[in-house]
Write an enzyme that holds these catalytic residues in place. Structure first.
Site, PDB file in Angstrom:
ATOM      1  N   SER A   6       0.821  -1.220   0.000  1.00 59.10           N
ATOM      2  CA  SER A   6       0.000   0.000   0.000  1.00 59.10           C
ATOM      3  C   SER A   6       0.846   1.258   0.000  1.00 59.10           C
ATOM      4  CB  SER A   6      -0.906   0.023   1.236  1.00 59.10           C
ATOM      5  OG  SER A   6      -1.914  -0.925   1.102  1.00 59.10           O
ATOM      6  N   ARG A  37       2.869 -10.261  15.341  1.00 58.59           N
ATOM      7  CA  ARG A  37       2.796  -8.900  14.784  1.00 58.59           C
ATOM      8  C   ARG A  37       1.522  -8.170  15.223  1.00 58.59           C
ATOM      9  NH1 ARG A  37       2.574  -8.434   8.529  1.00 58.59           N
ATOM     10  NH2 ARG A  37       1.436  -6.526   9.039  1.00 58.59           N
ATOM     11  N   ARG A  62      10.000  -0.621   6.823  1.00 56.83           N
ATOM     12  CA  ARG A  62       8.770   0.169   6.692  1.00 56.83           C
ATOM     13  C   ARG A  62       8.370   0.648   8.070  1.00 56.83           C
ATOM     14  NH1 ARG A  62       3.136  -1.590   3.597  1.00 56.83           N
ATOM     15  NH2 ARG A  62       1.673  -0.711   5.106  1.00 56.83           N
ATOM     16  N   ARG A  82       4.054   0.462  10.824  1.00 55.65           N
ATOM     17  CA  ARG A  82       3.559  -0.458  11.861  1.00 55.65           C
ATOM     18  C   ARG A  82       4.556  -0.688  12.987  1.00 55.65           C
ATOM     19  NH1 ARG A  82      -1.059  -3.159  11.608  1.00 55.65           N
ATOM     20  NH2 ARG A  82      -2.257  -3.281   9.681  1.00 55.65           N
ATOM     21  N   HIS A 109       0.091 -10.028  -0.272  1.00 57.56           N
ATOM     22  CA  HIS A 109      -0.027  -9.308  -1.542  1.00 57.56           C
ATOM     23  C   HIS A 109       0.502 -10.171  -2.686  1.00 57.56           C
ATOM     24  CE1 HIS A 109       0.118  -5.286   0.832  1.00 57.56           C
ATOM     25  NE2 HIS A 109      -0.989  -5.957   1.031  1.00 57.56           N
TER      26      HIS A 109
HETATM   27  O1  LIG Z   1       0.663  -3.630   7.143  1.00 56.79           O
HETATM   28  C1  LIG Z   1      -0.207  -4.356   6.645  1.00 56.79           C
HETATM   29  O2  LIG Z   1      -1.412  -4.271   6.824  1.00 56.79           O
HETATM   30  C2  LIG Z   1       0.286  -5.404   5.709  1.00 56.79           C
HETATM   31  O3  LIG Z   1       1.455  -5.970   6.192  1.00 56.79           O
HETATM   32  C3  LIG Z   1       0.629  -4.696   4.427  1.00 56.79           C
HETATM   33  O4  LIG Z   1      -0.539  -4.198   3.896  1.00 56.79           O
HETATM   34  P1  LIG Z   1      -0.534  -2.800   3.153  1.00 56.79           P
HETATM   35  O5  LIG Z   1       0.775  -2.646   2.435  1.00 56.79           O
HETATM   36  O6  LIG Z   1      -1.709  -2.943   2.195  1.00 56.79           O
HETATM   37  O7  LIG Z   1      -0.739  -1.768   4.212  1.00 56.79           O
HETATM   38 MN   LIG Z   2      -2.920  -1.767  -0.178  1.00 64.14          MN
HETATM   39 MN   LIG Z   3      -2.318  -4.993   2.387  1.00 65.71          MN
END
Ligand SMILES: O=C(O)[C@H](O)COP(=O)(O)O
Ligand SMILES: [Mn+2]
Ligand SMILES: [Mn+2]
Length: 505
Positions: free
Chosen positions: A64, A187, A255, A258, A453
Protein backbone atom coordinates in the site's frame (compact mmCIF):
# COMPACT_ATOMS: atom_id res chain seq x y z
CA UNK A 1 -4.21 13.86 -24.97
CA UNK A 2 -5.53 16.78 -22.82
CA UNK A 3 -9.27 16.37 -22.43
CA UNK A 4 -11.78 19.13 -21.72
CA UNK A 5 -11.41 19.63 -17.99
CA UNK A 6 -13.96 18.04 -15.71
CA UNK A 7 -13.96 17.28 -12.00
CA UNK A 8 -13.49 13.68 -11.01
CA UNK A 9 -13.03 10.85 -8.53
CA UNK A 10 -9.85 8.82 -8.05
CA UNK A 11 -11.06 5.62 -6.40
CA UNK A 12 -8.39 3.23 -5.09
CA UNK A 13 -9.72 -0.27 -4.46
CA UNK A 14 -7.06 -1.53 -2.08
CA UNK A 15 -5.79 -5.02 -2.82
CA UNK A 16 -7.72 -5.23 -6.10
CA UNK A 17 -5.45 -7.40 -8.25
CA UNK A 18 -6.16 -8.97 -11.64
CA UNK A 19 -5.81 -12.72 -12.22
CA UNK A 20 -7.67 -15.39 -14.19
CA UNK A 21 -10.81 -16.91 -12.72
CA UNK A 22 -9.92 -19.54 -10.14
CA UNK A 23 -11.38 -21.03 -6.97
CA UNK A 24 -8.65 -19.17 -5.04
CA UNK A 25 -9.53 -15.84 -6.65
CA UNK A 26 -11.96 -14.10 -4.26
CA UNK A 27 -12.48 -11.29 -6.78
CA UNK A 28 -13.65 -13.50 -9.65
CA UNK A 29 -15.64 -15.61 -7.21
CA UNK A 30 -17.52 -12.52 -6.00
CA UNK A 31 -20.72 -11.32 -7.66
CA UNK A 32 -19.65 -7.91 -8.97
CA UNK A 33 -22.20 -6.68 -11.51
CA UNK A 34 -21.02 -3.07 -11.38
CA UNK A 35 -17.29 -3.72 -11.76
CA UNK A 36 -18.02 -6.26 -14.50
CA UNK A 37 -20.21 -3.78 -16.39
CA UNK A 38 -17.70 -0.93 -16.05
CA UNK A 39 -14.83 -3.10 -17.29
CA UNK A 40 -16.94 -4.24 -20.22
CA UNK A 41 -18.20 -0.81 -21.20
CA UNK A 42 -15.30 1.57 -20.50
CA UNK A 43 -11.61 1.61 -21.40
CA UNK A 44 -9.69 -0.58 -18.99
CA UNK A 45 -5.95 -1.09 -18.56
CA UNK A 46 -4.09 -3.63 -16.43
CA UNK A 47 -1.13 -1.81 -14.92
CA UNK A 48 1.95 -3.06 -13.10
CA UNK A 49 1.88 -2.41 -9.34
CA UNK A 50 4.79 -4.53 -8.14
CA UNK A 51 8.53 -5.07 -8.63
CA UNK A 52 10.76 -2.71 -10.57
CA UNK A 53 7.76 -0.98 -12.22
CA UNK A 54 7.05 0.80 -8.93
CA UNK A 55 10.58 0.92 -7.46
CA UNK A 56 10.65 -2.41 -5.65
CA UNK A 57 13.19 -5.18 -6.15
CA UNK A 58 12.26 -7.31 -9.17
CA UNK A 59 9.66 -9.94 -8.33
CA UNK A 60 8.65 -8.23 -5.08
CA UNK A 61 4.93 -8.03 -4.31
CA UNK A 62 3.39 -4.57 -4.21
CA UNK A 63 2.27 -2.85 -1.03
CA UNK A 64 0.00 0.00 0.00
CA UNK A 65 2.77 2.45 0.80
CA UNK A 66 4.70 2.24 -2.45
CA UNK A 67 1.42 1.77 -4.32
CA UNK A 68 -0.08 5.04 -3.10
CA UNK A 69 3.27 6.83 -3.27
CA UNK A 70 3.69 5.94 -6.95
CA UNK A 71 0.01 6.64 -7.74
CA UNK A 72 0.67 10.12 -6.33
CA UNK A 73 4.20 10.69 -7.66
CA UNK A 74 3.50 9.78 -11.28
CA UNK A 75 6.87 8.01 -11.38
CA UNK A 76 8.48 4.91 -9.88
CA UNK A 77 10.18 5.60 -6.53
CA UNK A 78 13.04 3.57 -5.11
CA UNK A 79 11.35 1.98 -2.11
CA UNK A 80 13.06 1.44 1.23
CA UNK A 81 13.41 -2.32 0.72
CA UNK A 82 15.30 -1.71 -2.53
CA UNK A 83 17.48 1.00 -0.95
CA UNK A 84 18.35 -1.27 1.99
CA UNK A 85 19.25 -4.11 -0.35
CA UNK A 86 21.42 -1.74 -2.40
CA UNK A 87 23.18 -0.55 0.79
CA UNK A 88 23.88 -4.18 1.62
CA UNK A 89 25.06 -5.05 -1.89
CA UNK A 90 27.35 -2.03 -2.28
CA UNK A 91 28.79 -2.26 1.23
CA UNK A 92 27.35 1.04 2.42
CA UNK A 93 25.65 -0.63 5.38
CA UNK A 94 28.77 -2.53 6.35
CA UNK A 95 30.75 0.69 6.20
CA UNK A 96 28.11 2.91 7.78
CA UNK A 97 29.99 5.22 10.20
CA UNK A 98 27.16 5.54 12.74
CA UNK A 99 26.59 1.79 12.84
CA UNK A 100 30.33 1.12 13.11
CA UNK A 101 30.75 3.67 15.89
CA UNK A 102 27.76 2.26 17.79
CA UNK A 103 28.99 -1.33 17.53
CA UNK A 104 32.53 -0.35 18.50
CA UNK A 105 31.19 1.28 21.66
CA UNK A 106 28.96 -1.71 22.46
CA UNK A 107 31.96 -4.01 22.17
CA UNK A 108 34.33 -1.76 24.11
CA UNK A 109 31.80 -1.29 26.93
CA UNK A 110 30.80 -4.95 26.99
CA UNK A 111 27.21 -4.07 26.19
CA UNK A 112 24.62 -5.85 24.02
CA UNK A 113 23.00 -5.18 20.65
CA UNK A 114 19.24 -5.81 20.37
CA UNK A 115 17.75 -6.38 16.89
CA UNK A 116 13.95 -5.93 16.68
CA UNK A 117 11.97 -6.71 13.54
CA UNK A 118 9.53 -8.85 11.57
CA UNK A 119 10.98 -12.30 10.94
CA UNK A 120 9.65 -13.26 7.50
CA UNK A 121 10.45 -12.73 3.82
CA UNK A 122 7.12 -11.03 3.09
CA UNK A 123 9.14 -7.95 1.97
CA UNK A 124 6.30 -5.63 2.92
CA UNK A 125 7.75 -4.49 6.24
CA UNK A 126 11.02 -6.39 6.47
CA UNK A 127 13.16 -9.15 5.03
CA UNK A 128 14.62 -11.76 7.34
CA UNK A 129 17.67 -11.96 5.05
CA UNK A 130 18.68 -8.43 6.14
CA UNK A 131 19.46 -10.04 9.50
CA UNK A 132 22.26 -11.99 7.81
CA UNK A 133 24.13 -8.80 6.91
CA UNK A 134 23.47 -7.15 10.27
CA UNK A 135 24.77 -10.17 12.17
CA UNK A 136 27.83 -10.35 9.91
CA UNK A 137 28.54 -6.69 10.68
CA UNK A 138 28.06 -7.29 14.41
CA UNK A 139 30.39 -10.28 14.25
CA UNK A 140 32.97 -8.20 12.36
CA UNK A 141 32.85 -5.72 15.27
CA UNK A 142 33.17 -8.63 17.74
CA UNK A 143 29.87 -7.80 19.45
CA UNK A 144 29.61 -10.75 21.78
CA UNK A 145 25.98 -10.41 22.82
CA UNK A 146 23.40 -9.88 20.04
CA UNK A 147 19.78 -10.46 21.07
CA UNK A 148 17.12 -10.93 18.42
CA UNK A 149 13.55 -9.93 19.25
CA UNK A 150 11.65 -11.75 16.51
CA UNK A 151 8.20 -10.61 15.42
CA UNK A 152 6.16 -13.37 13.77
CA UNK A 153 4.13 -12.66 10.63
CA UNK A 154 1.25 -14.78 9.29
CA UNK A 155 -0.16 -11.79 7.39
CA UNK A 156 2.28 -10.97 4.60
CA UNK A 157 3.17 -14.67 4.40
CA UNK A 158 1.01 -17.73 4.98
CA UNK A 159 -0.15 -18.27 8.55
CA UNK A 160 1.41 -21.25 10.35
CA UNK A 161 4.89 -20.51 8.99
CA UNK A 162 6.38 -18.79 12.09
CA UNK A 163 8.35 -21.86 13.18
CA UNK A 164 9.91 -22.13 9.70
CA UNK A 165 11.04 -18.51 9.81
CA UNK A 166 12.38 -18.78 13.36
CA UNK A 167 14.39 -21.82 12.29
CA UNK A 168 15.69 -19.68 9.42
CA UNK A 169 16.71 -16.98 11.90
CA UNK A 170 18.53 -19.55 14.01
CA UNK A 171 20.29 -20.87 10.92
CA UNK A 172 21.39 -17.33 10.09
CA UNK A 173 22.74 -16.82 13.63
CA UNK A 174 24.62 -20.12 13.40
CA UNK A 175 26.23 -19.04 10.13
CA UNK A 176 27.11 -15.62 11.56
CA UNK A 177 28.47 -17.12 14.74
CA UNK A 178 26.57 -14.60 16.79
CA UNK A 179 23.01 -13.77 17.80
CA UNK A 180 20.34 -15.48 19.87
CA UNK A 181 16.55 -15.11 19.89
CA UNK A 182 15.53 -13.46 23.16
CA UNK A 183 11.80 -12.89 22.58
CA UNK A 184 9.08 -13.88 20.12
CA UNK A 185 6.00 -11.66 19.62
CA UNK A 186 3.14 -11.88 17.13
CA UNK A 187 2.80 -8.90 14.78
CA UNK A 188 -0.72 -8.29 16.09
CA UNK A 189 0.94 -7.13 19.31
CA UNK A 190 4.25 -5.79 18.02
CA UNK A 191 3.10 -4.06 14.80
CA UNK A 192 -0.17 -2.61 15.99
CA UNK A 193 -0.81 0.81 14.44
CA UNK A 194 -4.33 1.35 15.81
CA UNK A 195 -3.00 3.02 18.95
CA UNK A 196 -3.79 0.09 21.27
CA UNK A 197 -0.93 0.76 23.68
CA UNK A 198 -1.81 -2.25 25.84
CA UNK A 199 -0.60 -4.48 22.99
CA UNK A 200 2.57 -2.41 22.74
CA UNK A 201 3.15 -2.59 26.51
CA UNK A 202 3.19 -6.39 26.49
CA UNK A 203 5.83 -6.45 23.77
CA UNK A 204 7.82 -3.65 25.39
CA UNK A 205 8.01 -5.45 28.73
CA UNK A 206 9.05 -8.72 27.10
CA UNK A 207 11.81 -7.03 25.09
CA UNK A 208 12.99 -4.42 27.61
CA UNK A 209 12.47 -6.26 30.89
CA UNK A 210 12.36 -9.96 29.86
CA UNK A 211 9.04 -10.24 31.65
CA UNK A 212 6.04 -12.22 30.38
CA UNK A 213 5.29 -15.83 29.43
CA UNK A 214 8.39 -17.96 28.96
CA UNK A 215 9.28 -20.69 26.50
CA UNK A 216 12.24 -23.03 26.44
CA UNK A 217 12.93 -22.16 22.80
CA UNK A 218 11.71 -19.81 20.07
CA UNK A 219 9.95 -22.66 18.35
CA UNK A 220 8.26 -23.70 21.59
CA UNK A 221 6.82 -20.20 21.75
CA UNK A 222 4.97 -20.63 18.46
CA UNK A 223 4.01 -24.28 18.29
CA UNK A 224 0.22 -24.79 18.39
CA UNK A 225 -0.33 -21.05 18.82
CA UNK A 226 -4.10 -20.89 19.43
CA UNK A 227 -4.62 -17.68 17.44
CA UNK A 228 -2.08 -18.18 14.69
CA UNK A 229 1.23 -16.46 13.95
CA UNK A 230 -0.19 -12.94 14.09
CA UNK A 231 -1.29 -13.27 17.71
CA UNK A 232 1.56 -15.15 19.37
CA UNK A 233 1.75 -13.73 22.87
CA UNK A 234 4.96 -11.76 23.52
CA UNK A 235 7.13 -14.52 24.98
CA UNK A 236 10.59 -14.52 26.56
CA UNK A 237 12.83 -17.35 25.41
CA UNK A 238 14.69 -18.88 28.34
CA UNK A 239 18.04 -17.16 28.74
CA UNK A 240 16.92 -14.11 26.79
CA UNK A 241 18.34 -10.90 28.22
CA UNK A 242 16.56 -7.67 28.99
CA UNK A 243 17.83 -4.36 27.62
CA UNK A 244 20.45 -2.84 29.91
CA UNK A 245 21.69 0.71 30.26
CA UNK A 246 24.23 1.37 27.53
CA UNK A 247 22.90 -1.28 25.12
CA UNK A 248 22.16 -0.53 21.48
CA UNK A 249 18.78 -1.16 19.82
CA UNK A 250 18.41 -1.52 16.05
CA UNK A 251 14.94 -1.75 14.50
CA UNK A 252 15.22 -3.87 11.37
CA UNK A 253 11.88 -3.22 9.61
CA UNK A 254 12.41 -1.07 6.52
CA UNK A 255 8.77 0.17 6.69
CA UNK A 256 7.81 2.57 9.43
CA UNK A 257 4.03 2.64 9.71
CA UNK A 258 3.56 -0.46 11.86
CA UNK A 259 6.75 -0.56 13.91
CA UNK A 260 6.77 3.10 14.92
CA UNK A 261 4.23 2.62 17.74
CA UNK A 262 6.47 -0.07 19.28
CA UNK A 263 9.63 1.95 18.73
CA UNK A 264 8.19 4.99 20.52
CA UNK A 265 6.68 2.84 23.27
CA UNK A 266 9.90 0.95 23.89
CA UNK A 267 12.10 4.06 23.93
CA UNK A 268 9.69 5.81 26.30
CA UNK A 269 9.77 2.78 28.62
CA UNK A 270 13.57 2.63 28.60
CA UNK A 271 13.91 6.36 29.18
CA UNK A 272 11.66 6.04 32.24
CA UNK A 273 14.04 3.36 33.53
CA UNK A 274 16.21 5.31 33.19
CA UNK A 275 18.18 3.21 30.80
CA UNK A 276 20.12 5.13 28.17
CA UNK A 277 20.35 3.22 24.89
CA UNK A 278 21.56 4.03 21.39
CA UNK A 279 18.62 3.48 19.02
CA UNK A 280 19.00 3.09 15.27
CA UNK A 281 16.59 2.07 12.52
CA UNK A 282 17.37 0.38 9.24
CA UNK A 283 15.28 2.96 7.33
CA UNK A 284 13.65 6.30 8.08
CA UNK A 285 10.88 6.03 10.70
CA UNK A 286 8.07 8.51 11.31
CA UNK A 287 8.42 8.11 15.07
CA UNK A 288 7.91 10.74 17.73
CA UNK A 289 11.42 9.92 18.97
CA UNK A 290 14.16 10.94 16.54
CA UNK A 291 15.79 7.63 15.56
CA UNK A 292 18.80 7.92 13.23
CA UNK A 293 18.18 5.80 10.10
CA UNK A 294 20.94 3.81 8.40
CA UNK A 295 19.37 4.15 4.92
CA UNK A 296 17.76 7.39 3.62
CA UNK A 297 14.41 7.67 1.79
CA UNK A 298 13.90 8.50 -1.87
CA UNK A 299 12.49 11.95 -2.65
CA UNK A 300 8.85 11.69 -3.71
CA UNK A 301 8.00 15.36 -4.26
CA UNK A 302 6.49 16.86 -7.42
CA UNK A 303 3.51 14.53 -7.45
CA UNK A 304 -0.23 14.97 -7.71
CA UNK A 305 -0.59 16.93 -4.44
CA UNK A 306 2.02 19.46 -5.57
CA UNK A 307 0.49 19.72 -9.04
CA UNK A 308 -3.07 20.13 -7.73
CA UNK A 309 -1.83 22.86 -5.38
CA UNK A 310 0.08 24.55 -8.19
CA UNK A 311 -3.05 24.62 -10.35
CA UNK A 312 -5.23 25.72 -7.43
CA UNK A 313 -7.31 22.55 -7.68
CA UNK A 314 -9.03 21.32 -4.53
CA UNK A 315 -9.24 17.72 -3.36
CA UNK A 316 -11.01 15.81 -0.60
CA UNK A 317 -9.26 12.70 0.74
CA UNK A 318 -11.47 9.97 2.22
CA UNK A 319 -10.68 6.55 3.75
CA UNK A 320 -11.28 4.34 6.78
CA UNK A 321 -8.62 4.58 9.48
CA UNK A 322 -6.81 1.51 8.10
CA UNK A 323 -5.94 3.35 4.87
CA UNK A 324 -6.24 7.01 5.85
CA UNK A 325 -2.46 7.69 5.77
CA UNK A 326 -2.39 6.15 2.30
CA UNK A 327 -4.74 8.72 0.71
CA UNK A 328 -3.05 11.60 2.52
CA UNK A 329 0.56 11.16 3.69
CA UNK A 330 1.74 8.45 1.28
CA UNK A 331 -0.08 9.58 -1.90
CA UNK A 332 1.34 13.07 -1.14
CA UNK A 333 4.85 11.61 -1.21
CA UNK A 334 5.33 11.02 2.55
CA UNK A 335 4.57 14.66 3.04
CA UNK A 336 2.32 15.73 5.89
CA UNK A 337 2.49 19.46 5.10
CA UNK A 338 -1.10 20.76 5.44
CA UNK A 339 -2.40 22.27 2.22
CA UNK A 340 -5.28 24.74 1.96
CA UNK A 341 -6.35 22.92 -1.21
CA UNK A 342 -6.99 19.67 0.68
CA UNK A 343 -9.66 18.36 3.06
CA UNK A 344 -9.07 15.05 4.88
CA UNK A 345 -11.89 12.78 6.12
CA UNK A 346 -10.82 9.84 8.31
CA UNK A 347 -13.70 7.41 8.75
CA UNK A 348 -13.82 5.33 11.94
CA UNK A 349 -16.34 2.86 13.25
CA UNK A 350 -18.15 2.55 16.57
CA UNK A 351 -17.48 -1.19 16.91
CA UNK A 352 -14.07 -2.90 17.20
CA UNK A 353 -13.11 -4.14 13.74
CA UNK A 354 -13.84 -7.82 13.13
CA UNK A 355 -12.96 -8.14 9.48
CA UNK A 356 -14.21 -11.72 9.04
CA UNK A 357 -17.53 -11.14 10.80
CA UNK A 358 -17.96 -7.65 9.31
CA UNK A 359 -16.23 -7.59 5.90
CA UNK A 360 -18.22 -4.45 5.09
CA UNK A 361 -16.19 -2.64 7.80
CA UNK A 362 -17.36 1.02 7.65
CA UNK A 363 -17.75 1.10 3.88
CA UNK A 364 -21.21 2.63 4.15
CA UNK A 365 -19.80 5.64 5.99
CA UNK A 366 -16.91 5.94 3.53
CA UNK A 367 -19.32 5.78 0.62
CA UNK A 368 -21.60 8.39 2.20
CA UNK A 369 -18.62 10.73 2.59
CA UNK A 370 -17.55 10.15 -1.03
CA UNK A 371 -21.07 10.75 -2.37
CA UNK A 372 -21.30 13.96 -0.32
CA UNK A 373 -17.96 15.23 -1.61
CA UNK A 374 -18.84 14.28 -5.18
CA UNK A 375 -21.90 16.55 -5.00
CA UNK A 376 -19.78 19.58 -4.03
CA UNK A 377 -19.01 21.91 -6.96
CA UNK A 378 -16.04 23.38 -5.01
CA UNK A 379 -14.24 20.03 -5.03
CA UNK A 380 -12.21 19.33 -8.15
CA UNK A 381 -11.00 15.87 -7.16
CA UNK A 382 -12.23 13.30 -4.65
CA UNK A 383 -9.51 10.80 -3.70
CA UNK A 384 -10.86 7.80 -1.83
CA UNK A 385 -9.59 4.38 -0.78
CA UNK A 386 -12.02 1.48 -0.34
CA UNK A 387 -10.02 -0.70 2.07
CA UNK A 388 -12.14 -3.83 2.31
CA UNK A 389 -10.67 -6.06 -0.38
CA UNK A 390 -7.16 -5.73 1.07
CA UNK A 391 -7.90 -5.50 4.78
CA UNK A 392 -10.28 -8.47 4.72
CA UNK A 393 -7.98 -10.21 2.24
CA UNK A 394 -5.24 -10.12 4.87
CA UNK A 395 -7.32 -12.36 7.11
CA UNK A 396 -6.75 -15.13 4.58
CA UNK A 397 -10.46 -15.93 4.92
CA UNK A 398 -11.62 -16.43 1.32
CA UNK A 399 -15.38 -16.32 1.95
CA UNK A 400 -15.17 -13.09 3.93
CA UNK A 401 -13.02 -11.60 1.18
CA UNK A 402 -15.60 -12.58 -1.44
CA UNK A 403 -18.18 -10.67 0.61
CA UNK A 404 -15.80 -7.73 1.04
CA UNK A 405 -15.48 -7.59 -2.74
CA UNK A 406 -19.27 -7.66 -3.15
CA UNK A 407 -19.73 -4.83 -0.64
CA UNK A 408 -17.08 -2.91 -2.57
CA UNK A 409 -18.92 -3.48 -5.83
CA UNK A 410 -22.12 -2.04 -4.37
CA UNK A 411 -20.21 0.98 -3.06
CA UNK A 412 -18.65 1.56 -6.50
CA UNK A 413 -22.14 1.58 -7.97
CA UNK A 414 -23.33 4.27 -5.53
CA UNK A 415 -20.22 6.36 -6.25
CA UNK A 416 -20.50 5.90 -10.02
CA UNK A 417 -24.12 7.05 -10.08
CA UNK A 418 -23.35 10.10 -7.90
CA UNK A 419 -20.33 10.98 -10.04
CA UNK A 420 -22.30 10.83 -13.26
CA UNK A 421 -25.02 13.05 -11.76
CA UNK A 422 -22.33 15.53 -10.74
CA UNK A 423 -20.72 15.56 -14.20
CA UNK A 424 -17.60 13.77 -12.92
CA UNK A 425 -15.35 11.10 -14.34
CA UNK A 426 -14.24 8.19 -12.14
CA UNK A 427 -10.83 6.50 -12.32
CA UNK A 428 -10.83 3.17 -10.47
CA UNK A 429 -7.47 1.54 -9.77
CA UNK A 430 -5.94 -1.05 -7.44
CA UNK A 431 -2.77 -0.25 -5.45
CA UNK A 432 -1.44 -3.85 -5.53
CA UNK A 433 -2.89 -7.33 -5.72
CA UNK A 434 -4.14 -9.31 -2.74
CA UNK A 435 -7.64 -10.88 -2.91
CA UNK A 436 -7.15 -12.45 -6.30
CA UNK A 437 -4.88 -15.04 -4.63
CA UNK A 438 -6.29 -16.43 -1.39
CA UNK A 439 -4.31 -19.66 -1.15
CA UNK A 440 -0.65 -20.54 -1.71
CA UNK A 441 1.61 -23.48 -0.87
CA UNK A 442 3.55 -22.88 2.37
CA UNK A 443 7.32 -23.63 2.74
CA UNK A 444 6.31 -27.29 3.13
CA UNK A 445 4.46 -27.21 -0.21
CA UNK A 446 1.04 -27.69 1.41
CA UNK A 447 -1.59 -25.17 0.15
CA UNK A 448 -2.54 -22.80 2.92
CA UNK A 449 -4.80 -19.76 3.17
CA UNK A 450 -2.81 -16.77 1.92
CA UNK A 451 -3.66 -13.21 2.90
CA UNK A 452 -0.58 -11.53 1.48
CA UNK A 453 -0.03 -9.31 -1.54
CA UNK A 454 0.80 -10.42 -5.07
CA UNK A 455 2.81 -9.35 -8.10
CA UNK A 456 -0.29 -9.36 -10.30
CA UNK A 457 -1.24 -6.27 -12.32
CA UNK A 458 -4.17 -4.17 -11.14
CA UNK A 459 -7.13 -2.93 -13.20
CA UNK A 460 -7.44 0.76 -14.07
CA UNK A 461 -10.91 1.63 -15.40
CA UNK A 462 -11.74 5.13 -16.69
CA UNK A 463 -15.44 5.99 -16.48
CA UNK A 464 -15.73 9.25 -18.50
CA UNK A 465 -17.61 12.34 -17.38
CA UNK A 466 -20.95 12.62 -19.19
CA UNK A 467 -20.37 13.67 -22.77
CA UNK A 468 -16.60 13.15 -22.74
CA UNK A 469 -15.15 10.98 -25.47
CA UNK A 470 -12.37 8.64 -24.40
CA UNK A 471 -10.16 6.37 -26.50
CA UNK A 472 -11.70 2.96 -27.09
CA UNK A 473 -8.60 1.20 -25.87
CA UNK A 474 -6.09 2.12 -23.16
CA UNK A 475 -2.41 1.43 -23.73
CA UNK A 476 -0.93 -1.84 -22.49
CA UNK A 477 2.26 -2.02 -20.45
CA UNK A 478 1.23 0.77 -18.10
CA UNK A 479 2.16 1.06 -14.43
CA UNK A 480 0.85 2.88 -11.35
CA UNK A 481 3.12 5.77 -12.42
CA UNK A 482 0.61 6.51 -15.18
CA UNK A 483 -2.26 7.22 -12.79
CA UNK A 484 -1.32 10.78 -11.74
CA UNK A 485 -0.75 11.91 -15.35
CA UNK A 486 -4.12 10.35 -16.24
CA UNK A 487 -5.87 12.18 -13.38
CA UNK A 488 -4.29 15.48 -14.44
CA UNK A 489 -5.24 14.87 -18.06
CA UNK A 490 -8.84 14.16 -17.05
CA UNK A 491 -8.72 17.42 -15.07
CA UNK A 492 -7.56 19.19 -18.23
CA UNK A 493 -3.99 19.66 -17.01
CA UNK A 494 -0.60 18.42 -18.25
CA UNK A 495 1.44 15.88 -16.29
CA UNK A 496 3.77 17.39 -13.70
CA UNK A 497 7.39 18.03 -14.80
CA UNK A 498 8.70 15.45 -12.30
CA UNK A 499 6.34 12.76 -13.60
CA UNK A 500 7.69 10.10 -15.96
CA UNK A 501 4.40 8.20 -16.18
CA UNK A 502 2.15 8.80 -19.19
CA UNK A 503 -1.57 9.48 -19.23
CA UNK A 504 -3.60 6.42 -20.14
CA UNK A 505 -6.15 8.60 -21.96
O1 LIG B 1 0.66 -3.63 7.14
C1 LIG B 1 -0.21 -4.36 6.64
O2 LIG B 1 -1.41 -4.27 6.82
C2 LIG B 1 0.29 -5.40 5.71
O3 LIG B 1 1.45 -5.97 6.19
C3 LIG B 1 0.63 -4.70 4.43
O4 LIG B 1 -0.54 -4.20 3.90
P1 LIG B 1 -0.53 -2.80 3.15
O5 LIG B 1 0.78 -2.65 2.43
O6 LIG B 1 -1.71 -2.94 2.20
O7 LIG B 1 -0.74 -1.77 4.21
MN1 LIG C 1 -2.92 -1.77 -0.18
MN1 LIG D 1 -2.32 -4.99 2.39
Amino acid sequence: MTLPSAPGVLLVLDGWGHAPTSPDNAITRADTPTLDALAAKFPTAYVDASGAAVGLLPGTVGNSEIGHMVIGAGRPLEYDSLLVQRAIDNGALRGHPLLAETLRRVTDDGKALHLIGLASDGQIHAHVEHLRELLAIAAAHRVSRVWIHAITDGRDVADGTAADYLRRVEAITAEAGTGRIATVSGRGYALDKSGDLELTRLVTEAIADATGPRAASAEAAVVDAPRGDVWIEPTVVTGGAAIADGDAVLFTNFRSDRIQQLADGLLDHLAAGPRAVTALSLAVYDTRAPIPPLVPRADASGGLADELERHGLTSVRIAEKEKFEHVTYYINGRDDRPRTTEEHIRVTGDVPPDYVARPEMNLDKVTDAVVDAVARPDVDLVVANLANIDVVGHTGHAEATVRATEFTDAAVDRIRVAAQAAGRWVLLVGDHGNAEVMAKPGPDGIPRPYGGHTTNPVPAIVVPAPGAVLPEELPTGGTLADIAPTVLSLLGRPAGPAMTGRSLV
